[in-house]
Scaffold this motif. Structure first.
Motif, PDB file in Angstrom:
ATOM      1  N   GLN A   5       0.873  -1.172   0.000  1.00  0.00           N
ATOM      2  CA  GLN A   5       0.000   0.000   0.000  1.00  0.00           C
ATOM      3  C   GLN A   5       0.906   1.217   0.000  1.00  0.00           C
ATOM      4  O   GLN A   5       1.769   1.361   0.870  1.00  0.00           O
ATOM      5  N   SER A  53      -6.236   9.580  -1.641  1.00  0.00           N
ATOM      6  CA  SER A  53      -7.699   9.516  -1.598  1.00  0.00           C
ATOM      7  C   SER A  53      -8.274   9.197  -2.962  1.00  0.00           C
ATOM      8  O   SER A  53      -7.556   9.122  -3.956  1.00  0.00           O
ATOM      9  N   HIS A  57     -12.589  11.271  -1.298  1.00  0.00           N
ATOM     10  CA  HIS A  57     -13.098  10.283  -0.337  1.00  0.00           C
ATOM     11  C   HIS A  57     -11.938   9.405   0.121  1.00  0.00           C
ATOM     12  O   HIS A  57     -10.903   9.349  -0.520  1.00  0.00           O
ATOM     13  N   PRO A  58     -12.130   8.669   1.236  1.00  0.00           N
ATOM     14  CA  PRO A  58     -11.054   7.764   1.665  1.00  0.00           C
ATOM     15  C   PRO A  58     -10.646   6.827   0.528  1.00  0.00           C
ATOM     16  O   PRO A  58     -11.495   6.391  -0.256  1.00  0.00           O
ATOM     17  N   LEU A  80     -13.728   4.902  -1.402  1.00  0.00           N
ATOM     18  CA  LEU A  80     -15.067   4.747  -0.839  1.00  0.00           C
ATOM     19  C   LEU A  80     -15.931   5.968  -1.151  1.00  0.00           C
ATOM     20  O   LEU A  80     -16.192   6.795  -0.286  1.00  0.00           O
ATOM     21  N   ALA A  86     -17.196   0.140  -2.448  1.00  0.00           N
ATOM     22  CA  ALA A  86     -15.868   0.603  -2.841  1.00  0.00           C
ATOM     23  C   ALA A  86     -15.786   0.735  -4.360  1.00  0.00           C
ATOM     24  O   ALA A  86     -16.420  -0.017  -5.093  1.00  0.00           O
ATOM     25  N   TRP A 113      -8.698  -3.939   1.720  1.00  0.00           N
ATOM     26  CA  TRP A 113      -8.777  -2.568   2.217  1.00  0.00           C
ATOM     27  C   TRP A 113     -10.234  -2.119   2.267  1.00  0.00           C
ATOM     28  O   TRP A 113     -10.674  -1.508   3.253  1.00  0.00           O
ATOM     29  N   ALA A 114     -10.996  -2.441   1.217  1.00  0.00           N
ATOM     30  CA  ALA A 114     -12.401  -2.039   1.155  1.00  0.00           C
ATOM     31  C   ALA A 114     -13.201  -2.663   2.297  1.00  0.00           C
ATOM     32  O   ALA A 114     -13.992  -1.983   2.960  1.00  0.00           O
ATOM     33  N   LYS A 116     -12.063  -3.802   5.180  1.00  0.00           N
ATOM     34  CA  LYS A 116     -11.588  -3.196   6.434  1.00  0.00           C
ATOM     35  C   LYS A 116     -12.180  -1.796   6.621  1.00  0.00           C
ATOM     36  O   LYS A 116     -12.405  -1.361   7.743  1.00  0.00           O
ATOM     37  N   SER A 117     -12.473  -1.126   5.521  1.00  0.00           N
ATOM     38  CA  SER A 117     -13.025   0.231   5.560  1.00  0.00           C
ATOM     39  C   SER A 117     -14.549   0.248   5.623  1.00  0.00           C
ATOM     40  O   SER A 117     -15.151   1.313   5.608  1.00  0.00           O
ATOM     41  N   GLY A 118     -15.172  -0.938   5.645  1.00  0.00           N
ATOM     42  CA  GLY A 118     -16.620  -1.007   5.826  1.00  0.00           C
ATOM     43  C   GLY A 118     -17.438  -1.307   4.591  1.00  0.00           C
ATOM     44  O   GLY A 118     -18.670  -1.350   4.651  1.00  0.00           O
TER      45      GLY A 118
END
Length: 171
Positions: A5, A53, A57-58, A80, A86, A113-114, A116-118
């Motif tokens: 990453q 970003s 967005h994140p 996101l 995502a 990652w997506a 983990k980010s919800g």
């Protein structure tokens, strides 16, 4: 192969991203909704912003390296724009490194990652003529999104592409 990453505060990571992204735009210009000349003019802050970003967005960018001393040979971004969906963007692997499962490794990292980010789904756009990419995405559970499932504000630039979406699972 190592997937990393990229850190927007690390100048080397930002430089790696700009080099591989510009290479992607030169090698496969029709695969992206951008142009080499446009991104060549990006400032360091713009490159850092792209790594940090996704359209405000994140987000995150992942790169795959052939070994620790080389430039990356592939990239993918994830963001996101919606809290639980995502957006996968900018997937590219250098021609000499294709057919070695690197795109799948990049996708694994972006999807992790997506999750983990919800996010519980991931959406991407791929050119209608890119049969290889579509096959990869289908093998990973991505399905075509029918026109009535598309956002109302689909950009004109996406008219040569198809939208695909997958349910994500945490592992």
């Amino acid at each position: 192969m190592d997937v990393l990453q990229l850190d927007p505060t690390n100048a080397t990571h930002v430089a790696h991203f700009s080099v591989i992204r510009l290479s992607a735009l030169q090698t496969d210009p029709a695969a992206f909704d951008s142009a080499y000349e446009r991104e060549l003019a990006f400032s360091d802050d713009e490159w850092r912003g792209r790594v940090a970003s996704f359209a405000g967005h994140p987000g995150a960018v992942f790169a795959v390296f052939a070994d620790v001393v080389t430039e990356p040979v592939g990239i993918v971004g994830v963001g996101l724009p919606e809290p639980t969906d995502a957006a996968i963007w900018g997937m590219w692997v250098a021609p000499e490194s294709r057919r070695r499962s690197l795109a799948a490794e990049l996708l694994d990292s972006a999807e992790a990652w997506a999750v983990k980010s919800g996010a519980d789904t991931a959406t991407l756009w791929v050119h209608r003529s890119n049969d290889g990419a579509q096959a990869l995405y289908r093998s990973r559970g991505y399905e075509l999104v029918e026109p009535d499932g598309l956002p109302a504000d689909v950009p004109d630039a996406c008219c040569g592409e198809v939208c695909m979406r997958a349910r994500l699972t945490s592992t």
